[in-house]
Enzyme design. Structure first.
Site, PDB file in Angstrom:
ATOM      1  N   TYR A 141       2.217  41.649 -14.179  1.00 53.77           N
ATOM      2  CA  TYR A 141       3.471  41.435 -13.447  1.00 53.77           C
ATOM      3  C   TYR A 141       4.271  42.724 -13.301  1.00 53.77           C
ATOM      4  O   TYR A 141       5.039  42.879 -12.361  1.00 53.77           O
ATOM      5  CB  TYR A 141       4.350  40.414 -14.178  1.00 53.77           C
ATOM      6  CG  TYR A 141       4.145  38.990 -13.762  1.00 53.77           C
ATOM      7  CD1 TYR A 141       2.877  38.434 -13.716  1.00 53.77           C
ATOM      8  CD2 TYR A 141       5.239  38.187 -13.417  1.00 53.77           C
ATOM      9  CE1 TYR A 141       2.703  37.115 -13.355  1.00 53.77           C
ATOM     10  CE2 TYR A 141       5.066  36.872 -13.052  1.00 53.77           C
ATOM     11  CZ  TYR A 141       3.798  36.334 -13.024  1.00 53.77           C
ATOM     12  OH  TYR A 141       3.633  35.030 -12.665  1.00 53.77           O
ATOM     13  N   LYS A 192      -9.173  37.179 -21.811  1.00 52.10           N
ATOM     14  CA  LYS A 192     -10.400  37.274 -21.008  1.00 52.10           C
ATOM     15  C   LYS A 192     -11.141  38.499 -21.536  1.00 52.10           C
ATOM     16  O   LYS A 192     -11.447  39.447 -20.807  1.00 52.10           O
ATOM     17  CB  LYS A 192     -10.024  37.393 -19.519  1.00 52.10           C
ATOM     18  CG  LYS A 192     -11.188  37.291 -18.565  1.00 52.10           C
ATOM     19  CD  LYS A 192     -11.775  35.889 -18.443  1.00 52.10           C
ATOM     20  CE  LYS A 192     -13.032  35.898 -17.617  1.00 52.10           C
ATOM     21  NZ  LYS A 192     -13.744  34.616 -17.620  1.00 52.10           N
ATOM     22  N   ASP A 224     -10.500  30.844 -18.826  1.00 54.05           N
ATOM     23  CA  ASP A 224     -11.122  29.814 -17.978  1.00 54.05           C
ATOM     24  C   ASP A 224     -11.437  28.569 -18.803  1.00 54.05           C
ATOM     25  O   ASP A 224     -11.175  27.437 -18.397  1.00 54.05           O
ATOM     26  CB  ASP A 224     -12.373  30.354 -17.257  1.00 54.05           C
ATOM     27  CG  ASP A 224     -13.345  31.085 -18.176  1.00 54.05           C
ATOM     28  OD1 ASP A 224     -12.987  31.378 -19.341  1.00 54.05           O
ATOM     29  OD2 ASP A 224     -14.476  31.362 -17.731  1.00 54.05           O
ATOM     30  N   ASP A 248       1.611  32.074 -17.009  1.00 52.09           N
ATOM     31  CA  ASP A 248       2.219  31.478 -15.816  1.00 52.09           C
ATOM     32  C   ASP A 248       1.365  30.298 -15.352  1.00 52.09           C
ATOM     33  O   ASP A 248       1.866  29.202 -15.097  1.00 52.09           O
ATOM     34  CB  ASP A 248       2.309  32.540 -14.705  1.00 52.09           C
ATOM     35  CG  ASP A 248       2.890  31.991 -13.419  1.00 52.09           C
ATOM     36  OD1 ASP A 248       3.882  31.238 -13.492  1.00 52.09           O
ATOM     37  OD2 ASP A 248       2.350  32.312 -12.340  1.00 52.09           O
ATOM     38  N   ASP A 252       1.917  25.862 -16.114  1.00 57.15           N
ATOM     39  CA  ASP A 252       2.048  24.841 -15.062  1.00 57.15           C
ATOM     40  C   ASP A 252       1.069  23.695 -15.301  1.00 57.15           C
ATOM     41  O   ASP A 252       1.421  22.524 -15.138  1.00 57.15           O
ATOM     42  CB  ASP A 252       1.771  25.441 -13.668  1.00 57.15           C
ATOM     43  CG  ASP A 252       3.052  25.893 -12.967  1.00 57.15           C
ATOM     44  OD1 ASP A 252       4.023  26.247 -13.671  1.00 57.15           O
ATOM     45  OD2 ASP A 252       3.080  25.906 -11.720  1.00 57.15           O
TER      46      ASP A 252
HETATM   47  C1  IPM Z   1       7.641  31.041 -13.592  1.00 54.04           C
HETATM   48  C2  IPM Z   1       7.645  31.329 -12.111  1.00 54.04           C
HETATM   49  C3  IPM Z   1       7.904  32.818 -11.912  1.00 54.04           C
HETATM   50  C4  IPM Z   1       6.770  33.576 -12.567  1.00 54.04           C
HETATM   51  C5  IPM Z   1       8.086  33.235 -10.448  1.00 54.04           C
HETATM   52  C6  IPM Z   1       9.168  32.456  -9.756  1.00 54.04           C
HETATM   53  C7  IPM Z   1       8.335  34.714 -10.324  1.00 54.04           C
HETATM   54  O1  IPM Z   1       6.445  30.914 -11.545  1.00 54.04           O
HETATM   55  O2  IPM Z   1       8.680  31.280 -14.237  1.00 54.04           O
HETATM   56  O3  IPM Z   1       6.621  30.570 -14.092  1.00 54.04           O
HETATM   57  O4  IPM Z   1       5.724  33.773 -11.965  1.00 54.04           O
HETATM   58  O5  IPM Z   1       6.945  33.967 -13.714  1.00 54.04           O
HETATM   59 MG    MG Z   2       5.176  29.854 -12.861  1.00 54.19          MG
END
Ligand code: IPM
Ligand code: MG
Length: 357
Positions: A141, A192, A224, A248, A252
């Protein structure tokens, strides 16, 4: 002693969910005599509209001076076509990096009341309680060099740099081991290392730290496989620690195991546990202004704030209990609605939590 909280409602549903979180904060502030004081600021698209940048130096200075920051959500289609350098997300990344909020805690907890809301079978997810510890200020990042350049043959090439220094790995590793000590003492480090040198070093540093935390059992998993295991047998995990990009993605996936990302809070902490608290979900522009967004992730972020940055565990416990009671009462926003429950809007849900307190 008073504590200063900077509130950044942001964009989309941000202001709506923050309004409910503020009600809850006002309630516990009085109930537990917390001495909290609030300031409000702009970050994201609203800040671009007001002053041309997603995070102004003034807001950043106020954030640096606050004891904690409560954020709604940033971004939306209105600002998607702007130059990359001033998109709303850049404000978020600048805040994380300027304040060195390197430890991102993302719990994925399955509320038993919501077992039907998950897309996975109830027996796979019931009782799920995972904590993802994501490194937040390094890795690909932020790695330099980065950019899009034109090669000699005229073709363009995009490039980024994935790197982690030993000290960056060590500080997030210690954080994760300490979290594991307070939980079920199992830590899975995700990398990884079969391909990427940066994560070969990551694994080495995690192994080096392990003897300092003899009660914690450390394991390693390739990313993975970790993605697969999260949807196959998620209850094998207690604490997971990983880099910025893998975290990230995995967070999710973990969020969705619980039925709705609308339930999940997060904390981003610096080395002194000062931090920014925000729901895991985004600004949901499609439902902004409709009064239907789920405020519980933001309300639970308030609880994390009280626990981690303000050292008020009793108030934090009270909020979590109130959320659980409201779910017991059968109240559901649209994202967690199921048969036989009572569908409510953002404000009713916030009011119900305040009443349960
Ligand atoms: C998160 C979001 C952010 C990230 C974006 C909005 C930059 O997806 O906080 O997970 O990738 O960190
Ligand atoms: Mg995110």
């Amino acid at each position: 002693m008073t504590k200063k909280i900077l509130v950044l409602p942001g964009d989309g549903i941000g202001p709506e969910i923050i309004a409910e979180a503020r009600k809850v904060l006002d309630k516990v502030n009085a109930q537990f005599d917390l001495g909290l004081e609030f300031e409000q600021g702009l970050m994201g698209g609203c800040s671009i509209d007001a002053c041309g940048v997603p995070l102004s130096d003034e807001t950043l200075a106020r954030a640096a001076a606050a004891d904690a920051i409560l954020l709604g959500a940033v971004g939306g289609p209105k600002w998607d076509k702007l130059d990359r350098a001033i998109r709303p997300e850049k404000g978020l990344l600048k805040m994380r990096s300027s304040l060195q909020l390197f430890a991102n805690l993302r719990p994925a907890i399955m509320y038993p009341q919501l077992a039907d809301a998950s897309s996975l079978k109830p027996e796979i997810v019931s009782g799920l309680d995972i904590l993802i510890v994501r490194e937040l200020t390094g890795g690909i990042y932020f790695g330099e060099p980065r950019g899009i350049r034109t090669l000699e043959n005229g073709e363009r090439e995009g490039f980024n740099t994935y790197k982690y220094s030993e000290s960056e790995i060590e500080r997030i590793g210690r954080n994760a081991f300490e979290m594991a000590m307070k939980r079920n003492k199992r830590l899975c480090s995700v990398d990884k290392a079969n391909v990427l040198e940066a994560t070969v070093l990551w694994r080495e540093v995690m192994d080096r730290l392990a003897p300092e935390y003899p009660e914690v059992s450390l394991s390693h998993m390739y990313v993975d496989n970790a993605a697969m295991q999260l949807v196959k047998a998620p209850k094998q995990f207690d604490v997971m620690v990983t880099g910025n990009m893998f975290g990230d993605i995995l967070s999710d996936a973990a969020a969705m195991l619980t039925g709705s990302i609308g339930m999940l809070p997060s904390a981003s902490l610096d080395k002194n546990r000062r931090g920014m608290y925000e729901p895991c979900h985004g600004s949901a522009p499609d439902i902004a202004g409709l009064g239907v967004a789920n405020p519980l992730a933001t309300i639970l972020s308030v609880s994390m704030m009280l626990r981690y940055s303000l050292n008020k565990p009793a108030a934090a416990d009270a909020i979590e209990l109130a959320v659980s009671k409201v779910l017991d009462q059968g109240l559901r926003t649209g994202d967690i609605m199921s048969a036989g429950m009572k569908q409510v809007g953002t404000v009713e849900m916030g009011d119900a939590v305040v009443a349960a307190l």
